[in-house]
Design a protein around this motif. Sequence first.
Motif, short mmCIF file in Angstrom:
data_model
loop_
_atom_site.label_atom_id
_atom_site.label_comp_id
_atom_site.label_asym_id
_atom_site.label_seq_id
_atom_site.Cartn_x
_atom_site.Cartn_y
_atom_site.Cartn_z
N UNK A 8 -4.36 -5.20 -3.12
CA UNK A 8 -3.54 -5.73 -2.03
C UNK A 8 -4.13 -5.31 -0.69
N UNK A 9 -3.70 -6.03 0.34
CA UNK A 9 -4.09 -5.71 1.71
C UNK A 9 -2.84 -5.65 2.58
N UNK A 10 -2.79 -4.65 3.47
CA UNK A 10 -1.70 -4.54 4.44
C UNK A 10 -2.28 -4.28 5.81
N UNK A 11 -2.02 -5.18 6.76
CA UNK A 11 -2.43 -4.93 8.15
C UNK A 11 -1.62 -3.76 8.69
N UNK A 12 -2.20 -2.98 9.53
CA UNK A 12 -1.53 -1.79 10.04
C UNK A 12 -0.22 -2.16 10.72
N UNK A 13 0.86 -1.52 10.28
CA UNK A 13 2.17 -1.74 10.87
C UNK A 13 2.87 -2.99 10.38
N UNK A 14 2.23 -3.75 9.48
CA UNK A 14 2.79 -5.02 9.03
C UNK A 14 3.84 -4.79 7.94
N UNK A 15 4.79 -5.71 7.85
CA UNK A 15 5.84 -5.65 6.83
C UNK A 15 5.51 -6.49 5.61
N UNK A 16 4.26 -6.92 5.49
CA UNK A 16 3.82 -7.74 4.37
C UNK A 16 2.59 -7.12 3.72
N UNK A 17 2.53 -7.23 2.40
CA UNK A 17 1.30 -6.90 1.68
C UNK A 17 0.84 -8.20 1.01
N UNK A 18 -0.47 -8.44 1.00
CA UNK A 18 -1.02 -9.68 0.49
C UNK A 18 -1.86 -9.42 -0.76
N UNK A 19 -1.65 -10.25 -1.77
CA UNK A 19 -2.53 -10.22 -2.94
C UNK A 19 -3.94 -10.59 -2.48
#
Length: 200
Positions: free
Chosen positions: A109-120
């Motif tokens: 997974x990937x999460x942009x810093x401070x983001x409320x979403x994680x992406x496959x």
Amino acid sequence: MRGALLLSLLSVALVGPVSAQWRTSVLVDEMTGDRSAHAISRRTSPTERMGFPYSAVQAWLGVGCDGVEEWAYVGFSGAPNLTGTTSRDGHDTFRTRVRWDDQAETMEFRQDWGDSFIHFQDHRSAIAKLANASRLVLELNWYGEGRVYFRFSLAGSSAALAEARAACQREGEAAVTEAEAKVVGHGLTEPPLFIGDLVS
């Protein structure tokens, strides 16, 4: 990244109930006018309640498309504070276990810093499994909480995904029509190499 847009720049243009578990939405970026369609699950809480300040956190699954690409993600009511991640330029990546029905695997997974979403990271695999499985369990290493589990029902996901894709196809056709109109307006006798150059 798309997660930030979903939170701050998008407004819901259309919301349609598909089943008791999933719905579809067409979202419009108020700054650019870009549109995307999403198949979204109901919100769920972790299997065990977390302590303050995470006690009210909920999560949902989503698949988005814009007529060009598709992506799968997990959204949260508050930015997840995860451990065991690898920091890169503006984002973190991590690997964790996901169970589709009775089949468990490790996914990235990937999460942009401070983001409320994680992406496959492997969108294609995630979307295919999401459309064919009945349930998903996601394991996350949450700061101060250890292993936290979210269970999602996938009942109705394939119908919601089909509806979202149909909306994306309509958006894509509308963009092409608009581009063709601009081609005529520019006095061109054949389409440009990249139609998107005239849409923007």
